[in-house]
Design an enzyme around this catalytic site. Sequence first.
Site, PDB file in Angstrom:
ATOM      1  CD  GLU A 214     132.272   4.902  23.669  1.00 29.42           C
ATOM      2  OE1 GLU A 214     132.016   4.689  24.739  1.00 29.42           O
ATOM      3  OE2 GLU A 214     132.165   5.864  22.988  1.00 29.42           O
ATOM      4  CB  CYS A 248     131.192  -2.375  28.615  1.00 29.68           C
ATOM      5  SG  CYS A 248     130.539  -1.963  26.994  1.00 29.68           S
TER       6      CYS A 248
END
Length: 461
Positions: A214, A248
């Site tokens: 991720e 993010c």
Amino acid sequence: MTISETEIHHIVQQQRSFFNAAWTLPYSFRINTLKTLKMAITDYEERLNKALREDLGKSEFEAYVTEIGFTLHDLRHTINHLNSWMKPRQIKTSLITQPAKSQIRFAPLGVNLIISPFNYPVQLTLGPLTAAIAAGNTAILKTSELTPACSEVLHDLITDRFDPQHVAHVPGEIRETTALLKQKFDHIFFTGSPQVGSIVMAAAAPHLTPVTLELGGKSPCIVHSDARLSTAVNRIVAGKFINAGQTCVAPDYVLVHQSIQDVFLKKMTQRIEQCYGPDPQSSPDFGRIVNTRHHRRIVKLIDPDKVVVGGTYNQEDRFISPTVMTNVTLEDPVMSEEIFGPVLPVISYETLEDIYTVVSQLPQHPLACYIFSENKAIQDALLHRIQCGGSCINHCLQQVANLNLPFGGVGQSGMGSYHGAAGFECFSHKKSVLNVATWIDSPLIYPPYRKKLKLTRMILK
């Protein structure tokens, strides 16, 4: 607190023995462990809040919504659905294998390593752990050395409530992470930067260990001429400046239609002051950069000549004000890397082709893409052309909050996905099972094959 490579190897071997003994397989074990984790988070909430404030300057509201509350919501969702997720999935059986029944069974992967980042140290540690437990695995957690207060609380929480043969936390810094990556795991789940992600993937390769990565990326936020501007501005400010931009999936830059750029910038300036006041440094709702090194990196991306609002900072306090820059080009330093801070570049465009040109010239596929438009044709055109991990129309970050949607990147922004059922599957192997009847034994597949080809061709068409 440190731990030796020998001790790390011992923990891995203990977990492998525990897993091989099949303790983690029953539904009762998994559901009870999930409930234990849920209760532990509730019991440690006050300490987690304090640690999040110390490491990242998070307000109690932000800590609950994005970390503690989100993780509890994930746990409740998993507890409520685990029984159905664990059931074998019945699959159609092809004619060539009849009479038979087909199904997919979900088998745990085994011993997992979960490496979590600094920006959401609670959610991005305990969220993957929730999925790993639900799928029947053991897990070793390595939290970020950049958030020491949170790592300490998480260490206490895990060691207080869990058998280290099942769930263990390894404290330490890069040395300990390197030692962990030398071990043989059945799956590595990593959240962090693409640069470190490539190191993790390389370390996993000698053991052929599967990885879920991720990562990040420069996520565009597109504001078309027909957008409901006030609503768009409210949502962009919230999505960009929560956690001081250290998210993010935060909008990394805005592409705004040139016909509304001036109004957009004016509304952004007004909205930032409404949210954080004339002095954001004194706002109880605005966070801090994780450390001095990251603070310096972000400050270097700010061009004072292009700042519309903000641009101030205090290194001692790790503060950078919510900053918006205009007249930005792809040659500016702020467009050369993922910002991961409270700095928002704005670029104007005329046509959709201008958007595609900007997005395609950046080095990696974005983790997220945000589209503000009331025109479905515009929405569909952008969704069709822009390759990204996930997208949200007319809002920011909300796609992550829907646990029914898989969350993950594509290309350099990630590999694999999780959340909800997708998280359960991420930590599971889909075991194919064909159960063939014995009440008849077709001679078609056995030699001699003379005169059988014609019928076989018909079946396989």
